[in-house]
Scaffold this motif. Structure first.
Motif, PDB file in Angstrom:
ATOM      1  N   ASN A  44       1.199  -0.992   0.048  1.00 44.42           N
ATOM      2  CA  ASN A  44      -0.253  -0.343  -0.286  1.00 44.42           C
ATOM      3  C   ASN A  44       1.028   0.911  -0.194  1.00 44.42           C
ATOM      4  O   ASN A  44       0.224   1.579  -0.777  1.00 44.42           O
ATOM      5  CB  ASN A  44      -1.036   0.194   0.759  1.00 44.42           C
ATOM      6  N   SER A  65       0.621   3.930  -3.125  1.00 44.67           N
ATOM      7  CA  SER A  65       0.334   5.178  -2.386  1.00 44.67           C
ATOM      8  C   SER A  65       0.949   5.919  -3.939  1.00 44.67           C
ATOM      9  O   SER A  65       0.915   7.275  -3.787  1.00 44.67           O
ATOM     10  CB  SER A  65       0.094   5.271  -1.706  1.00 44.67           C
ATOM     11  N   LYS A  66       2.539   6.005  -4.025  1.00 46.95           N
ATOM     12  CA  LYS A  66       3.323   6.242  -4.100  1.00 46.95           C
ATOM     13  C   LYS A  66       3.463   6.510  -5.930  1.00 46.95           C
ATOM     14  O   LYS A  66       3.336   7.444  -6.506  1.00 46.95           O
ATOM     15  CB  LYS A  66       4.777   5.970  -4.045  1.00 46.95           C
ATOM     16  N   GLU A 109      -0.369   8.562  -6.414  1.00 48.32           N
ATOM     17  CA  GLU A 109       0.204  10.145  -6.578  1.00 48.32           C
ATOM     18  C   GLU A 109       0.998  10.951  -7.829  1.00 48.32           C
ATOM     19  O   GLU A 109       0.559  11.774  -8.269  1.00 48.32           O
ATOM     20  CB  GLU A 109       1.284   9.726  -5.099  1.00 48.32           C
ATOM     21  N   ARG A 156     -10.896  10.061   5.138  1.00 52.97           N
ATOM     22  CA  ARG A 156     -10.122   9.604   4.487  1.00 52.97           C
ATOM     23  C   ARG A 156      -9.238  10.749   3.426  1.00 52.97           C
ATOM     24  O   ARG A 156      -8.513  10.608   2.756  1.00 52.97           O
ATOM     25  CB  ARG A 156     -10.622   8.281   3.994  1.00 52.97           C
ATOM     26  N   TYR A 157     -10.358  11.790   2.929  1.00 50.51           N
ATOM     27  CA  TYR A 157     -10.624  12.861   2.759  1.00 50.51           C
ATOM     28  C   TYR A 157     -11.211  14.151   3.296  1.00 50.51           C
ATOM     29  O   TYR A 157     -11.493  13.962   3.525  1.00 50.51           O
ATOM     30  CB  TYR A 157     -10.231  12.623   0.983  1.00 50.51           C
ATOM     31  N   LEU A 189      -1.724  12.928   0.190  1.00 43.16           N
ATOM     32  CA  LEU A 189      -1.653  13.433  -1.177  1.00 43.16           C
ATOM     33  C   LEU A 189      -2.936  14.892  -1.634  1.00 43.16           C
ATOM     34  O   LEU A 189      -3.447  14.969  -1.049  1.00 43.16           O
ATOM     35  CB  LEU A 189      -1.987  12.290  -2.506  1.00 43.16           C
ATOM     36  N   LYS A 242      -3.698   8.497   2.496  1.00 41.49           N
ATOM     37  CA  LYS A 242      -2.795   7.366   2.106  1.00 41.49           C
ATOM     38  C   LYS A 242      -2.506   6.234   3.300  1.00 41.49           C
ATOM     39  O   LYS A 242      -2.810   6.050   4.323  1.00 41.49           O
ATOM     40  CB  LYS A 242      -1.197   8.007   1.231  1.00 41.49           C
ATOM     41  N   GLU A 243      -2.626   5.231   2.274  1.00 39.44           N
ATOM     42  CA  GLU A 243      -2.436   3.366   3.572  1.00 39.44           C
ATOM     43  C   GLU A 243      -3.291   2.872   3.887  1.00 39.44           C
ATOM     44  O   GLU A 243      -4.869   3.203   3.855  1.00 39.44           O
ATOM     45  CB  GLU A 243      -1.009   3.745   4.015  1.00 39.44           C
ATOM     46  N   GLY A 268      -9.943   7.301   0.748  1.00 44.66           N
ATOM     47  CA  GLY A 268      -8.736   7.657   0.206  1.00 44.66           C
ATOM     48  C   GLY A 268      -8.395   7.011  -0.685  1.00 44.66           C
ATOM     49  O   GLY A 268      -9.001   6.276  -1.280  1.00 44.66           O
ATOM     50  N   ILE A 269      -6.762   6.930  -0.300  1.00 42.23           N
ATOM     51  CA  ILE A 269      -5.943   5.792  -1.921  1.00 42.23           C
ATOM     52  C   ILE A 269      -5.609   4.445  -1.030  1.00 42.23           C
ATOM     53  O   ILE A 269      -4.489   4.671   0.092  1.00 42.23           O
ATOM     54  CB  ILE A 269      -4.803   6.905  -2.285  1.00 42.23           C
ATOM     55  N   SER A 270      -6.164   3.051  -1.483  1.00 40.65           N
ATOM     56  CA  SER A 270      -4.753   2.205  -0.802  1.00 40.65           C
ATOM     57  C   SER A 270      -5.735   1.554  -1.978  1.00 40.65           C
ATOM     58  O   SER A 270      -6.264   1.733  -2.928  1.00 40.65           O
ATOM     59  CB  SER A 270      -5.571   2.101   0.352  1.00 40.65           C
TER      60      SER A 270
END
Length: 515
Positions: A187, A191-192, A195, A435-436, A450, A473-474, A499-501
């Motif tokens: 994760n 995420s990177k 992004e 998450r955001y 991000l 993230k994560e 979010g991002i995962s």
């Protein structure tokens, strides 16, 4: 380790002494009886790991004894031994949930093999599973260091889920810890990857995975022909939850393809699901539907116009399908869906939005009893399975399976169990999602998010000049400094989305046909 104990009931037990001596030499403790009644008495008085029953005993037959035993302890392994190969007898035995069935004459090695298959199977399977994952661990470790494409990231995620489900039966905390760490590392790298690439994807679809706003046009509409299509969107269904319910669905449908697509950001219902049905990104929806699109700060429901969005997309693409749209948010609506399947089969396209899994994730946050029932990933999957097995949705799918139709099962986004708090400061108009966040003058730790300074770069609405979006993230979740410890304790280990995962963004998309 205590010797396994076996109860063996046979009216000709004296003839089986060589078998019994053979098993004792192999380390098994054997108790013998000559009839069903004595077998029941022994079973009630002592613990046994496995029971052998001769079918043709005087008094209680083997099958009759089996029924009595299973009524007392359903999970005790029982092997039926008989001279008869009559089909009805085998069917009766299997229907009574025997673990194996042997035909006389039996030899000692055959008995030993049966015992090992039943008693040692768990240990043998677990040993092989752990060994296979250890090898896969090294492969995944090397893979995560590569410059992966979006297709390869989907494959990595599916492999991690495969091993998470395979290992969930192992009583090996060390192995679970290794997998958890590997998933966390995946994760972090994912995420990177997002992004670096997300805004590029939105502006250049040729280098991008299929995303929410492209789903209907690219994956669904090309499948619609003379065969009626049911498009089932189970809100917030993660890939691992799909894998848990898929064996049940496979009893009634044939899986043609099992693919994935990527959710847009935020991985939240009002953005991702509206994008699916409108075939547009959020800024495009805001412009095209000024009276229907709702931003975070607006009052009222955010997913009230999905049918209108779908109808507009069909018109734009000149798809003159006869279609229906059904949203199920409670049990009674689920029963209504079951009653309406016959009528819906006359349409080319039937869209069904089923809202239970999203409610489950929110209930787990808010209700202590659900927290206890879904204390971790394994329990969360188990709760999903239990719901599905007893839901009107399964009843509806059984009815759909009786028609000559196509079925598509997917979702709008997934969810992740959050464990790491991340401090954020915003004004009173900042949205509440963990998450955001979107708002004016947000303060946060830059390395943990991000940050999209100009929302329009990501096709996100901009209501104020100083407005921006941040995405967790994560396994992070946003917490305000006020009452920090209280909120950390409340939200830690809850399931969140936005979010991002891997869990939130990589979405199952499954095409099935009736058998």
């Amino acid at each position: 380790m205590q010797e396994p104990t076996i109860l063996w009931a046979d009216d000709e037990i004296d003839l089986l002494k060589p078998h019994i001596l053979f098993l004792k030499d192999k380390g098994y403790n054997i108790k013998t009886v000559t009839n069903g009644s004595d077998a029941l008495d022994a079973f009630k008085a002592e613990h046994f790991d496995i029971i052998f029953l001769d079918e043709n005993m005087p008094g209680l037959t083997g099958l009759e004894t089996l029924v009595e035993i299973k009524n007392i302890k359903p999970d005790i392994p029982v092997v039926l031994i008989t001279k008869s190969e009559e089909e009805y007898l085998m069917e009766d035995a299997i229907g009574s949930k025997i673990d194996d069935y042997l035909i006389k004459p039996v030899n000692p090695k055959q008995i030993l093999l049966t015992i090992k298959k039943i008693l040692d199977k768990k240990g043998l399977v677990h040993g092989k599973t752990a060994s296979a994952y250890q090898q896969e661990f090294r492969n995944l470790l090397m893979t995560l260091n590569d410059n992966l494409s979006y297709e390869e990231w989907a494959d990595v995620y599916k492999k991690l889920i495969f091993w998470e489900i395979e290992l969930q039966g192992l009583e090996d905390p060390g192995m679970h810890e290794i997998l958890t760490q590997q998933k966390a590392e995946a994760n972090a790298q994912f995420s990177k990857f997002v992004e670096k690439n997300y805004i590029k994807w939105l502006n250049n679809p040729d280098i991008a995975p299929v995303q929410s706003h492209q789903l209907m046009k690219q994956k669904v509409f090309p499948l619609i022909d003379s065969t009626p299509t049911f498009f089932l969107l189970i809100d917030n269904l993660r890939y691992d939850q799909w894998k848990i319910i898929s064996p049940i669905i496979s009893e009634y449908f044939r899986i043609e393809t099992e693919e994935s697509y990527y959710s847009i950001l935020p991985t939240a219902t009002q953005y991702a699901r509206n994008a699916i049905f409108a075939g547009l990104l959020p800024t495009e929806m805001e412009k095209r539907f000024p009276g229907k699109w709702q931003n975070d700060e607006d009052e009222g429901g955010k997913n009230l116009h999905e049918e209108a969005f779908l109808e507009d997309q069909l018109k734009r693409l000149r798809k003159n399908y006869k279609f229906s749209y059904t949203k199920v948010v409670n049990y009674d609506q689920g029963k209504d869906l079951v009653d309406n399947i016959h009528t819906m089969a006359n349409n080319q396209l039937n869209v069904i939005v089923y809202n239970f899994v999203d409610m489950l994730s929110h209930a787990r946050t808010e209700m202590e009893i659900i927290r206890e029932l879904a204390s971790d990933e394994k329990a969360y999957r188990s709760l999903t399975l239990s719901w599905f097995e007893n839901s009107p949705l399964l009843e509806a799918l059984k009815k759909i399976a009786q028609k000559k139709v196509r079925l598509i099962i997917t979702t709008d986004h997934g969810t992740i169990r959050v464990k790491t708090p991340s401090k954020v400061i915003g004004d009173r108009n900042t949205n509440t999602n963990l998450r955001y966040k979107q708002g004016k003058n947000l303060a946060f730790e830059p390395k943990e998010v991000l940050h999209i300074k100009n929302p329009q770069d990501a096709f996100l609405p901009r209501q104020h000049m100083s407005q921006s979006f941040i995405f967790a993230k994560e396994d992070e979740y946003f917490i305000y400094p006020n009452n920090y410890n209280q909120f950390v304790n409340y939200y830690n280990n809850t399931f969140q989305h936005g979010g991002i995962s891997l869990e939130e963004m990589i979405i199952p998309f499954v095409v099935l046909s009736t058998k």
